[in-house]
Design an enzyme around this catalytic site. Structure first.
Site, mmCIF file in Angstrom:
data_model
loop_
_atom_site.group_PDB
_atom_site.id
_atom_site.type_symbol
_atom_site.label_atom_id
_atom_site.label_comp_id
_atom_site.label_asym_id
_atom_site.label_seq_id
_atom_site.Cartn_x
_atom_site.Cartn_y
_atom_site.Cartn_z
ATOM 1 N N HIS A 153 4.709 -4.668 10.758
ATOM 2 C CA HIS A 153 5.068 -3.930 11.980
ATOM 3 C C HIS A 153 5.198 -4.865 13.178
ATOM 4 O O HIS A 153 4.510 -5.887 13.245
ATOM 5 C CB HIS A 153 4.016 -2.872 12.328
ATOM 6 N N ASP B 50 -0.055 -3.861 6.318
ATOM 7 C CA ASP B 50 -0.728 -3.344 7.518
ATOM 8 C C ASP B 50 -2.180 -3.811 7.606
ATOM 9 O O ASP B 50 -2.967 -3.258 8.360
ATOM 10 C CB ASP B 50 -0.715 -1.809 7.520
ATOM 11 N N HIS C 4 0.840 -1.211 0.000
ATOM 12 C CA HIS C 4 0.000 0.000 0.000
ATOM 13 C C HIS C 4 0.861 1.242 0.000
ATOM 14 O O HIS C 4 2.090 1.163 0.090
ATOM 15 C CB HIS C 4 -1.004 -0.032 1.145
ATOM 16 N N HIS D 209 1.370 3.949 1.973
ATOM 17 C CA HIS D 209 1.859 4.769 3.100
ATOM 18 C C HIS D 209 3.382 4.934 3.057
ATOM 19 O O HIS D 209 4.102 4.005 2.665
ATOM 20 C CB HIS D 209 1.424 4.146 4.433
ATOM 21 N N HIS E 31 -7.472 -0.955 5.716
ATOM 22 C CA HIS E 31 -6.435 -0.032 6.207
ATOM 23 C C HIS E 31 -6.313 1.129 5.220
ATOM 24 O O HIS E 31 -6.383 2.290 5.590
ATOM 25 C CB HIS E 31 -5.133 -0.798 6.356
ATOM 26 N N ASP F 276 5.759 4.844 5.185
ATOM 27 C CA ASP F 276 6.631 3.878 5.878
ATOM 28 C C ASP F 276 6.733 2.556 5.116
ATOM 29 O O ASP F 276 7.452 1.648 5.541
ATOM 30 C CB ASP F 276 6.175 3.659 7.329
ATOM 31 N N HIS F 277 6.038 2.441 3.980
ATOM 32 C CA HIS F 277 6.118 1.228 3.154
ATOM 33 C C HIS F 277 6.752 1.477 1.783
ATOM 34 O O HIS F 277 7.171 0.529 1.122
ATOM 35 C CB HIS F 277 4.713 0.621 2.984
HETATM 36 FE FE FE Z 1 2.707 0.876 8.110
HETATM 37 ZN ZN ZN Z 2 0.068 1.673 6.501
#
Ligand code: FE
Ligand code: ZN
Length: 267
Positions: A180, A142, A67, A69, A125, A71-72
């Protein structure tokens, strides 16, 4: 060395090694190899991946994205520049995924190196979240965490609960590779809901010990998640009672669980 198990009509490659590269605050970038070639999932940063490649004398061949985001995907552009790796992700999110080479959707097959993963669209998410299932593994970003699930940023409860129910239909021995390290706080929340669930209490104690020693808690097994993770058990009367909605269906129970976890501050 991991055995992919089962007889297949078409021979398919085995994962030689699989690693969790810690990144950012609490992300894991899952990385697996076949010979000297590597695939990474959701590289939120480039530096730890480049160090891992260099340490193993490996070449990055593919990047799988779940996805959009930061942090990915934060490391994608640098990794592509440095390695020329091919990027796979959900076509519907192509405007917010960097350097997408292969646009995927529900039911497609992602074939990085000699591997074969089935793409599952799992909105909740985010609306464009996808998971990769294959070789006895699930890369779920996530969408699903051990003993928990992601925050519901874009989807609605019915959508998210349906996505999780589809993941729960995979074989029990599927290794669950979440993005995570949230297991401990998820278990604390789960135990607060069901203080009499012996399996959860035991898992909380053992996870506290493992985390105190700095150990990773992943991958988990899907069968364990189906018996313990409250978000996969929304159809069980015990969970409906725990959220104070004894007559509610799974989607409403999910909504109440998710809202409860969003408010939860215990550990
Ligand atoms: Fe994440
Ligand atoms: Zn995420």
């Amino acid at each position: 060395m991991i055995d992919v198990g089962g007889k297949r009509a078409r021979p398919s490659a085995a994962v030689d090694t699989i690693s969790a590269i810690p990144a950012l605050e609490d992300n894991y970038i899952w990385a697996f190899t076949q010979g000297a070639q590597a695939v990474v999932v959701d590289p939120g940063e480039a530096a730890p991946v480049l160090a891992w490649l260099q340490g193993g004398g490996l070449r990055l061949h593919d990047i799988l994205l779940t996805h959009h985001h930061p942090d990915h995907i934060g490391g994608v552009a640098s990794l592509v520049t440095a390695t020329g790796a091919r990027v796979w992700g959900h076509g519907a999110d192509r405007h917010r995924l960097p350097a997408l080479d292969v646009a995927l959707g529900e039911g497609d097959h992602a074939r990085p190196l000699g591997f074969d993963f089935t793409v599952m669209a799992t909105p909740g998410h985010t609306l464009g979240h996808i998971c990769y299932a294959g070789h006895g593994r699930l890369f779920c970003g996530d969408t699903l965490f051990s003993a928990g699930c992601g925050r519901m940023f874009e989807g609605n409860p019915a959508q998210y609960q349906h996505s999780l129910a589809r993941l729960a239909a995979l074989p029990d021995d599927t290794a669950v590779h979440c993005a995570h390290e949230y297991t401990l706080s998820n278990l604390a929340f789960a135990c607060s809901l069901e203080p009499d669930h012996a399996g959860l209490a035991e898992a909380l104690a053992s996870t506290r010990r493992r985390r105190a020693e700095g150990q990773i808690t992943l991958p988990s097994r899907l069968g364990w998640e189906k018996r313990h993770n409250p978000f996969l058990r929304c159809a069980e009367p015990a969970l409906a009672r725990a959220v104070g909605l004894p007559e509610a269906g799974p989607a409403a129970v999910f909504g109440a669980l998710r809202a409860g976890k969003d408010r939860y501050r215990g550990r």
